[in-house]
Design a protein around this motif. Structure first.
Motif, short mmCIF file in Angstrom:
data_model
loop_
_atom_site.label_atom_id
_atom_site.label_comp_id
_atom_site.label_asym_id
_atom_site.label_seq_id
_atom_site.Cartn_x
_atom_site.Cartn_y
_atom_site.Cartn_z
N MET A 84 1.20 -1.35 -0.31
CA MET A 84 -0.11 0.05 0.05
C MET A 84 0.97 1.36 -0.32
O MET A 84 0.59 2.64 -0.85
CB MET A 84 -0.95 -0.11 0.95
CG MET A 84 -2.02 -1.02 0.98
SD MET A 84 -2.82 -0.59 2.94
CE MET A 84 -3.16 0.24 2.96
N ALA A 85 1.74 1.11 0.95
CA ALA A 85 2.65 2.63 1.29
C ALA A 85 3.15 2.77 -0.56
O ALA A 85 4.10 3.56 -0.52
CB ALA A 85 3.94 2.13 2.36
N ASP A 86 3.53 1.97 -0.89
CA ASP A 86 4.47 1.75 -2.45
C ASP A 86 3.08 2.40 -3.41
O ASP A 86 3.76 3.04 -4.72
CB ASP A 86 5.32 0.39 -2.83
CG ASP A 86 6.31 0.80 -3.94
OD1 ASP A 86 7.25 1.71 -3.90
OD2 ASP A 86 6.63 0.20 -5.05
N GLY A 87 2.18 2.56 -3.09
CA GLY A 87 1.41 2.88 -4.10
C GLY A 87 0.23 1.71 -4.92
O GLY A 87 -0.32 2.01 -5.91
N PHE A 88 0.56 0.44 -4.21
CA PHE A 88 0.06 -0.91 -5.50
C PHE A 88 -2.02 -0.59 -4.83
O PHE A 88 -2.06 0.00 -3.48
CB PHE A 88 0.64 -1.99 -4.67
CG PHE A 88 1.33 -2.52 -5.02
CD1 PHE A 88 1.89 -3.24 -6.24
CD2 PHE A 88 3.22 -1.95 -4.55
CE1 PHE A 88 3.11 -3.14 -7.25
CE2 PHE A 88 4.22 -2.37 -5.73
CZ PHE A 88 3.88 -2.96 -6.74
N PRO A 89 -3.15 -0.97 -6.11
CA PRO A 89 -3.65 -0.85 -5.44
C PRO A 89 -4.18 -2.10 -4.69
O PRO A 89 -4.98 -2.73 -5.22
CB PRO A 89 -4.12 -0.90 -7.15
CG PRO A 89 -3.25 -1.59 -8.00
CD PRO A 89 -2.31 -1.43 -7.02
N VAL A 90 -3.49 -1.74 -3.37
CA VAL A 90 -4.52 -2.78 -2.15
C VAL A 90 -4.60 -2.46 -1.01
O VAL A 90 -4.96 -1.03 -0.99
CB VAL A 90 -3.44 -4.34 -2.33
CG1 VAL A 90 -3.11 -4.93 -3.48
CG2 VAL A 90 -1.98 -3.55 -1.35
N THR A 143 9.27 -0.09 10.56
CA THR A 143 7.23 -0.02 10.35
C THR A 143 7.78 0.61 8.58
O THR A 143 7.00 -0.50 7.44
CB THR A 143 6.74 0.90 11.27
OG1 THR A 143 6.48 0.58 12.45
CG2 THR A 143 4.88 1.60 10.18
N SER A 144 8.45 1.82 8.33
CA SER A 144 8.59 1.54 6.59
C SER A 144 8.95 0.47 5.69
O SER A 144 8.78 0.37 5.03
CB SER A 144 8.97 2.64 6.67
OG SER A 144 9.33 4.54 7.39
N ALA A 145 10.20 -0.35 6.44
CA ALA A 145 10.82 -1.53 6.42
C ALA A 145 9.18 -2.28 5.90
O ALA A 145 9.54 -3.57 4.63
CB ALA A 145 12.13 -2.01 6.63
N SER A 146 9.31 -2.71 6.85
CA SER A 146 7.74 -4.13 7.62
C SER A 146 6.66 -4.02 6.89
O SER A 146 6.41 -4.88 6.61
CB SER A 146 8.72 -4.48 8.72
OG SER A 146 8.23 -3.97 9.77
N GLY A 147 6.61 -3.55 7.19
CA GLY A 147 4.95 -2.24 6.80
C GLY A 147 3.93 -3.39 8.33
O GLY A 147 2.81 -2.67 8.33
N PHE A 148 4.61 -3.26 9.84
CA PHE A 148 4.02 -3.77 10.73
C PHE A 148 4.21 -2.69 11.43
O PHE A 148 4.83 -1.25 11.34
CB PHE A 148 4.68 -5.07 11.34
CG PHE A 148 4.56 -6.33 11.06
CD1 PHE A 148 3.34 -6.38 10.99
CD2 PHE A 148 5.46 -7.05 10.13
CE1 PHE A 148 3.18 -8.58 10.64
CE2 PHE A 148 5.61 -8.23 9.80
CZ PHE A 148 4.24 -8.85 10.13
N ILE A 149 3.38 -2.63 13.01
CA ILE A 149 3.36 -1.40 13.88
C ILE A 149 3.91 -1.17 14.22
O ILE A 149 4.18 -2.37 15.79
CB ILE A 149 1.91 -1.14 14.32
CG1 ILE A 149 0.61 -1.22 12.81
CG2 ILE A 149 1.55 -0.44 14.63
CD1 ILE A 149 -0.55 -1.65 13.29
#
Length: 368
Positions: free
Chosen positions: A257-263, A309-315
């Motif tokens: 999501m953070a990279d702009g994919f439509p998910v 968080t930025s690298a893994s996507g976890f909170i």
């Protein structure tokens, strides 16, 4: 719809660049140079590369990272090396603490040696699951949950409010999940306790609950496209548009999501399960002093938590980490109060009972 043509390497590079931009020398501060090494067993992207480089430069301690992708495998590897493990730091999910502690694979955590312990939000560091037998056993670093992930351009919102559409003919051969994870969610869907704590005194009822979930997934097996193993695999299936929906951990989906994919992702009304990853000092760690130096450094500031968080996507569990995220990253790691109301934390009390039933159920589903 046409398939997205996206270079996976570009995605990885973007995520790494973001993490690198967040981690700067100022975050670690003046660590005492001491040399030697520290051996860290952890998941991909849990140690920001820029942090690792700066830590090594500041302390002279070489960081050796061994990637793990499964709690069970990590347990078996660590147990096989006893009483002289090669690991100094391991990464254990809170709901698996008891298994590692009972097998004497972890050393109690001496928080007095961690001047930066206060960086962790007390919601995580002082919660009831974090103290066992009067001791702390790990430093909470990242939290996650099982979510319903979906292609936001191909799946309407009304089909994401419940887990039921996921198992419908409408999405036949467009879904993917990890069987063990989905078994717990199916138990919830069926009104049962996926933690199995409720059945600790009633093994017959426990077996009945697992069998019910197992039979449901066997019945729905013709609809699933793939049982996958890891986060990178489910990411690639979304990128390739091989699937439109998945049961997944929020981290890999948030990174997309953070990279702009439509998910997008949600916690459906039936609920889901969450957990907290912790860094732990291995029992008989060969470089215990260096392990504490590493832990104190990685807890030094909210910016490091944001980089993780930025690298893994976890909170991140670090206080104030969200202030150092981009707007896209904040959106990818946020849930509404309504969604969070349905989240339960995995618990460890009934793990022996649970996995004695769930592991054979997983094999039965694969073989069906």
């Amino acid at each position: 719809m046409t398939k997205l043509i996206i270079d996976r390497r570009r995605f990885i590079g973007t995520a790494a660049a973001t993490a690198g931009a967040l981690a700067s020398p100022a975050y670690i501060g003046r660590a005492r140079a001491q040399g030697g090494e520290v051996n860290v067993w952890t998941y991909a992207d849990f140690v920001p590369e820029s942090f690792k480089e700066q830590f090594e430069a500041d302390t002279g301690i070489k960081v050796n990272i061994r990637l793990v992708d499964d709690q069970g495998k990590q347990f078996n590897l660590l147990a096989a090396e006893q009483p002289n493990p090669t690991a100094d730091i391991v990464t254990v999910a809170g709901h698996r603490f008891l298994q590692f502690i009972d097998s004497e694979l972890l050393a109690p955590l001496d928080t007095g040696r961690l001047s930066n312990w206060g960086t962790i939000n007390p919601v995580y560091s002082e919660s009831d699951w974090s103290t066992i037998n009067g001791n702390k056993w790990g430093a909470p670093i990242l939290s996650g949950m099982e979510v319903l992930a979906y292609n936001s351009e191909m799946v309407p919102d009304e089909d994401t409010r419940s887990w039921e559409p996921f198992f419908s003919d409408k999405y036949a051969k467009q879904t993917a999940y990890v069987i063990q994870d989905m078994l717990s969610i199916v138990m919830l869907m069926q009104g049962n306790d996926g933690n199995m704590v409720e059945y600790m005194g009633d093994p017959d009822r426990a077996a009945e609950v697992v069998a019910q979930a197992r039979d449901f997934l066997i019945e729905k097996k013709p609809l699933v496209r793939k049982y996958y193993d890891g986060g990178a695999e489910v990411q690639q299936m979304f990128v390739n548009q091989d699937i439109t929906m998945a049961c997944a951990w929020n981290g890999p989906i948030a990174a997309l999501m953070a990279d702009g994919f439509p998910v997008s992702m949600t916690i459906p009304k039936e609920g889901s399960y969450g957990f907290v990853y912790t860094y732990n000092v291995a029992n008989n760690a060969p470089n215990a002093d260096n392990a504490y130096t590493f832990l104190d450094a990685i807890l030094a500031s909210p910016e490091i938590g944001a980089a993780m968080t930025s690298a893994s996507g976890f909170i991140s569990t670090f206080k104030g980490a969200e202030q150092h995220l981009t707007e896209a990253e904040k959106a990818a790691t946020s849930f509404t109060d309504e969604e969070l109301a349905g989240m339960r934390f995995f618990r460890a009390e009934a793990n022996d009972l649970k996995y004695s039933l769930v592991d054979p159920a997983v094999e039965a589903i694969k073989a069906a």
